[in-house]
Design a protein around this motif. Sequence first.
Motif: not given
Length: 75
Positions: A28-35
Amino acid sequence: PWPVRFSIVIPLHRDSGAFRICLERCLALDHEDYEILVVSDRPVPLPDDRRVIPVETGRDDDSSPAEKRDLALER
């Protein structure tokens, strides 16, 4: 500035309610690019989401959280 790509490492001992809540909140994090690297000794059911990456240790015994973290960093 530009968005920063980052990895979340979850060293998992066993599937549990706490793990499911953690994973849900990470997704649910508001970030576009993570794994999210879920590192476990045994297969665990994971959601079909491109951000969630299973990493199995291949060990029969339980490896420590530090060993699991190191394995994730090697990838």
